[in-house]
Design an enzyme around this catalytic site. Sequence first.
Site, PDB file in Angstrom:
ATOM      1  N   SER A 143      63.539 -27.612-141.167  1.00 45.47           N
ATOM      2  CA  SER A 143      64.743 -28.223-141.727  1.00 45.47           C
ATOM      3  C   SER A 143      64.716 -28.037-143.240  1.00 45.47           C
ATOM      4  CB  SER A 143      64.786 -29.721-141.409  1.00 45.47           C
ATOM      5  OG  SER A 143      65.804 -30.355-142.162  1.00 45.47           O
ATOM      6  N   TYR A 157      60.351 -37.620-141.686  1.00 43.96           N
ATOM      7  CA  TYR A 157      60.929 -36.460-140.989  1.00 43.96           C
ATOM      8  C   TYR A 157      60.774 -35.209-141.859  1.00 43.96           C
ATOM      9  CZ  TYR A 157      64.623 -33.324-139.243  1.00 43.96           C
ATOM     10  OH  TYR A 157      65.324 -32.239-138.786  1.00 43.96           O
TER      11      TYR A 157
END
Length: 248
Positions: A143, A157
Amino acid sequence: MTGQVAVVTGGSRGIGRAAAIGAAKLGYKVVVGYASNEAAAREVVSQIEASNGKAIAVKCDVGIEADIVNLFKAADGFGKLGALVNNAGVVDKTTRVDEMSAERLVRMMNINIVGSILCAREAVKRMSTKHGGPGGVIVNLSSVAATLGSPGLYVDYAASKGAIDTFTVGLAREVSDEGIRVNAIRPGLIDTDIHASGGEPGRAQKLAHTIPMKRVGTADEVANAVVWLMSDEASYVTGTIFDVSGGR
Ligand code: NAP
């Protein structure tokens, strides 16, 4: 790729779904992994079969090692493994680091990092020429959070995706002369259900104006890059981390 098997974890929805359908178009027989949404996984299988492709749905929570072992056994029964898309991943409610519980962190790291590495372990055992395999491809879903850090949202995350970037470079170099290419995609803000599971269904659209291209991306736009990396057109590409983020 005709006839080779591709395992796509979290292939039932979002980016994984689009990658599963794209891999089938490339000629792969696709193992569609899912955590709990069997109906969504079966719909992906039906869609692939409707285009004369081959697919099976297999329940696999990548946070559970036994599920991963079963997923790859099911893949063995379907044909010769040629690709893994390490797509399954989770976010959690947005919060600051000083509010995070150990339980949250262990769940996040277990699914996003340990699950991806264990899936890669199973794939390398089957694909590496060192083990008598034919070679293959691994695509990891990272990501852009890995580069932004996601302060005030989910630093945990972002850190888990930073680990995926490092893992991608390391594994790529470890198996580069064993016929396996390993790359990662770093999506930006993509219009999928993941934002709702983080407690913010409208998050992607709300932040669209902050993206240089002034819009969110689609699952298909990410899957196009995944599928290219799975194809022979990317035959000299390994250890690469590829942003699909509208310039973010
Ligand atoms: P999504 O729409 O929330 O879909 C998640 C998929 O993963 C579903 O198929 C789900 O299965 C499966 N899944 C969830 N937990 C799992 C687990 N423990 N074990 C196995 N499968 C599990 O997610 P997405 O947005 O497509 O994201 C896919 C990947 O791209 C993730 O790694 C994510 O971190 C990354 N990513 C997404 C974005 C974005 O903006 N969307 C941005 C950057 C990176 P069920 O259908 O059974 O629930």
